[in-house]
Design a protein around this motif. Structure first.
Motif, PDB file in Angstrom:
ATOM      1  N   VAL A 197       0.802  -1.226  -0.150  1.00 17.13           N
ATOM      2  CA  VAL A 197      -0.137   0.374  -0.142  1.00 17.13           C
ATOM      3  C   VAL A 197       0.667   1.245   0.003  1.00 17.13           C
ATOM      4  CG1 VAL A 197      -1.793   1.590   1.520  1.00 17.13           C
ATOM      5  CG2 VAL A 197      -1.971  -1.263   1.153  1.00 17.13           C
ATOM      6  N   GLY A 198       0.670   2.304  -0.862  1.00 14.18           N
ATOM      7  CA  GLY A 198       0.964   3.338  -1.242  1.00 14.18           C
ATOM      8  C   GLY A 198       1.264   4.052  -1.756  1.00 14.18           C
ATOM      9  N   GLN A 199       1.359   5.709  -1.951  1.00 15.99           N
ATOM     10  CA  GLN A 199       1.503   6.183  -3.529  1.00 15.99           C
ATOM     11  C   GLN A 199       1.950   5.668  -5.032  1.00 15.99           C
ATOM     12  OE1 GLN A 199       2.924  10.163  -2.420  1.00 15.99           O
ATOM     13  NE2 GLN A 199       0.738  10.946  -1.580  1.00 15.99           N
ATOM     14  N   SER A 200       1.369   6.336  -5.989  1.00 15.75           N
ATOM     15  CA  SER A 200       2.163   5.671  -7.015  1.00 15.75           C
ATOM     16  C   SER A 200       3.266   6.333  -6.894  1.00 15.75           C
ATOM     17  CB  SER A 200       1.001   6.555  -8.043  1.00 15.75           C
ATOM     18  OG  SER A 200       0.148   6.007  -7.970  1.00 15.75           O
ATOM     19  N   GLY A 201       4.278   6.046  -7.770  1.00 13.24           N
ATOM     20  CA  GLY A 201       6.224   6.477  -7.891  1.00 13.24           C
ATOM     21  C   GLY A 201       6.929   6.106  -6.671  1.00 13.24           C
ATOM     22  N   LEU A 202       6.228   5.098  -5.988  1.00 13.44           N
ATOM     23  CA  LEU A 202       7.124   4.599  -4.714  1.00 13.44           C
ATOM     24  C   LEU A 202       7.683   3.671  -4.509  1.00 13.44           C
ATOM     25  CD1 LEU A 202       4.904   6.157  -1.467  1.00 13.44           C
ATOM     26  CD2 LEU A 202       6.896   7.331  -2.542  1.00 13.44           C
ATOM     27  N   GLY A 203       7.435   3.074  -5.857  1.00 15.51           N
ATOM     28  CA  GLY A 203       8.317   1.369  -6.005  1.00 15.51           C
ATOM     29  C   GLY A 203       7.715  -0.106  -5.519  1.00 15.51           C
ATOM     30  N   LYS A 204       6.648   0.367  -5.104  1.00 21.41           N
ATOM     31  CA  LYS A 204       5.988  -0.747  -4.536  1.00 21.41           C
ATOM     32  C   LYS A 204       6.364  -2.204  -5.083  1.00 21.41           C
ATOM     33  CE  LYS A 204       2.065   0.417  -4.749  1.00 21.41           C
ATOM     34  NZ  LYS A 204       2.004   2.179  -5.376  1.00 21.41           N
ATOM     35  N   SER A 205       5.796  -2.100  -6.955  1.00 21.39           N
ATOM     36  CA  SER A 205       6.346  -3.500  -7.685  1.00 21.39           C
ATOM     37  C   SER A 205       7.417  -3.542  -7.314  1.00 21.39           C
ATOM     38  CB  SER A 205       5.265  -2.772  -8.965  1.00 21.39           C
ATOM     39  OG  SER A 205       3.821  -2.620  -9.166  1.00 21.39           O
ATOM     40  N   THR A 206       8.354  -2.599  -7.979  1.00 19.99           N
ATOM     41  CA  THR A 206       9.814  -2.784  -7.680  1.00 19.99           C
ATOM     42  C   THR A 206       9.995  -3.954  -6.600  1.00 19.99           C
ATOM     43  OG1 THR A 206      10.236  -0.854  -8.992  1.00 19.99           O
ATOM     44  CG2 THR A 206      12.310  -1.653  -8.254  1.00 19.99           C
ATOM     45  N   MET A 207       9.716  -3.155  -5.387  1.00 17.39           N
ATOM     46  CA  MET A 207      10.328  -4.113  -4.411  1.00 17.39           C
ATOM     47  C   MET A 207       9.732  -5.121  -4.486  1.00 17.39           C
ATOM     48  SD  MET A 207      11.422  -3.295  -1.204  1.00 17.39           S
ATOM     49  CE  MET A 207      11.843  -1.808  -1.784  1.00 17.39           C
ATOM     50  N   VAL A 208       8.331  -5.507  -4.002  1.00 15.57           N
ATOM     51  CA  VAL A 208       8.105  -6.816  -4.610  1.00 15.57           C
ATOM     52  C   VAL A 208       8.862  -7.931  -5.467  1.00 15.57           C
ATOM     53  CG1 VAL A 208       6.496  -8.377  -4.915  1.00 15.57           C
ATOM     54  CG2 VAL A 208       5.665  -6.230  -3.778  1.00 15.57           C
ATOM     55  N   ASN A 209       9.572  -7.718  -6.574  1.00 11.79           N
ATOM     56  CA  ASN A 209      10.211  -7.952  -7.573  1.00 11.79           C
ATOM     57  C   ASN A 209      11.533  -7.869  -6.345  1.00 11.79           C
ATOM     58  OD1 ASN A 209       8.158  -8.179  -9.296  1.00 11.79           O
ATOM     59  ND2 ASN A 209       9.473  -6.588 -10.086  1.00 11.79           N
ATOM     60  N   THR A 210      12.046  -6.947  -5.862  1.00 10.26           N
ATOM     61  CA  THR A 210      13.535  -7.250  -5.319  1.00 10.26           C
ATOM     62  C   THR A 210      13.015  -8.534  -4.299  1.00 10.26           C
ATOM     63  OG1 THR A 210      13.952  -5.345  -5.663  1.00 10.26           O
ATOM     64  CG2 THR A 210      15.450  -6.306  -4.389  1.00 10.26           C
ATOM     65  N   LEU A 211      12.276  -8.460  -3.277  1.00  5.68           N
ATOM     66  CA  LEU A 211      12.019  -9.130  -2.371  1.00  5.68           C
ATOM     67  C   LEU A 211      12.068 -10.934  -3.040  1.00  5.68           C
ATOM     68  CD1 LEU A 211       8.957  -7.534  -0.271  1.00  5.68           C
ATOM     69  CD2 LEU A 211      11.340  -8.622   0.631  1.00  5.68           C
TER      70      LEU A 211
END
Length: 375
Positions: A66-80
């Motif tokens: 959960v968070g604003q757009s552009g904070l890297g949520k999808s990228t963080m999941v890929n990194t995890l």
């Protein structure tokens, strides 16, 4: 009359004659005494049996970002999970992944060293992107409660499935914008409601935009905001099991919110391949503690507390929801064991009624007595 009183053991007003207490009516549990074994039995083989069964069935883990757009949520999941959980629909044209317009869930099966993990990631709308953010948390809370309701409806069936599909959200990673000041009123309002429903792990997104001094000052301000407004994030202090848990979780609580940086591209640094973000000043290594605290987040969610997140979801958050639903649905109308659930309202989440007033969260702790009686 005298003979009847004598037969009954005294007069009804006799102070020594009292109704037996509930504890005395139950059979006293036998004392557990150490037993001296005369030889090898093979009890330790139970662990191998459990391991074989668990590896056959695999594991399930559901996470929400959960968070604003552009904070890297999808990228963080890929990194995890070091995999492309979220892929662009137009990869050939090099167009980045479009912003989420509605709640989307993606399920993948990840296998590592023979262990299978069924991972479901739920991405949320750009939280707080609108000019009017009144009740913008309703779709998110409604989705979480909807998963509880689905599990409850399966659980109360007379003929249940052998394995009930678990779509309940086990953890919610909340991305705080790197403003460097403190939590926004919108963050506080949402977290007060969210922490009563699901395990919340706040992180400082795009921490590379802050200096180390700014990052530490920002972290302390957020911790003060959480304490002032009674927001209990994971790991909850009241749920520590023993001394070892207290020591480990205390160190985690000191570092929350984690300052993280996400990257799903590899670069060569000193002859080795690392995940990181390339800038004009160098490469920010994601798994380097000197650069960011992503390893702490990964260890918390996967390596040390994954099962605990699932246990607290089932024994605390789901239990609170189940008690609330059973209490409001006039249970047991046809005798012991019969449950008649009224349908949950579609527009308003079921447990939103008693939780409307902001305040410190009331966490229902499961009793240890019940677990002891099962054995």
């Amino acid at each position: 009359m005298k003979k009847r009183q004598k037969k009954n053991g005294g007069s009804p007003m006799d102070p020594l004659r009292q109704s037996p207490s509930p504890s005395s009516s139950r059979a006293s549990s036998p004392r557990t005494l150490p037993c001296e074994m005369l030889g090898y039995v093979g009890i330790e083989a139970v662990l191998d049996q459990l391991k074989i069964k668990a590896m056959k069935m695999g594991f399930e883990f559901n996470i929400m970002v959960v968070g604003q757009s552009g904070l890297g949520k999808s990228t963080m999941v890929n990194t995890l999970f070091k995999s492309k959980m979220w892929k662009s629909t137009m990869l050939g044209l090099g167009v980045p992944t479009p912003q989420t317009l509605q709640l989307q869930s993606v399920t993948h099966v990840i296998e590592e060293s023979g262990v299978k993990l069924k991972l479901t990631v739920t991405d949320t709308p750009g939280f707080g992107d609108q000019i009017n953010n009144d009740k913008c948390w309703d779709p998110i809370l409604g989705y979480i409660n909807e998963q509880y309701e689905q599990y409850l409806q399966e659980e109360i069936l007379i003929t249940r499935q052998r394995h009930i599909p678990d779509t309940r959200v086990h953890c919610c990673v909340y991305f705080v914008p790197p403003t460097g000041h403190c939590l926004r009123p919108l963050d506080i309002e949402f977290l007060q409601r969210l922490c009563r429903t699901v395990n919340v792990v706040p992180v400082i997104a795009r921490a590379d935009s802050l200096t180390i001094e700014e990052r530490e000052a920002f972290r302390h301000r957020i911790q003060e905001n959480l304490k002032t407004h009674g927001i209990e994030v994971y790991p909850q202090k009241c749920l520590d099991e023993d001394v070892n848990d207290k020591v480990l979780n205390s160190k985690i609580r000191e570092r929350i919110p984690f300052a993280v940086v996400g990257a799903d591209r590899e670069h060569i640094v000193n002859g080795r391949c690392v995940l990181g973000r390339k800038t004009k000043w160098g490469i920010i290594e994601v798994e380097n503690m000197a650069h960011c605290e992503f390893p702490l987040l990964r260890d918390l969610l996967i390596r040390s507390h994954l099962q605990d997140l699932k246990d607290i979801t089932h024994n605390v958050h789901y239990e609170n929801y189940r008690i609330f639903r059973l209490n409001e649905s006039h249970v047991l109308p046809r005798g012991p064991g019969w449950v008649n659930l009224a349908p949950a309202p579609a527009s308003v989440p079921a447990p939103a009624g008693p939780q409307a007033t902001p305040g410190p969260p009331k966490v229902c702790r499961w009793a240890k007595d019940n677990s002891d009686e099962e054995f």
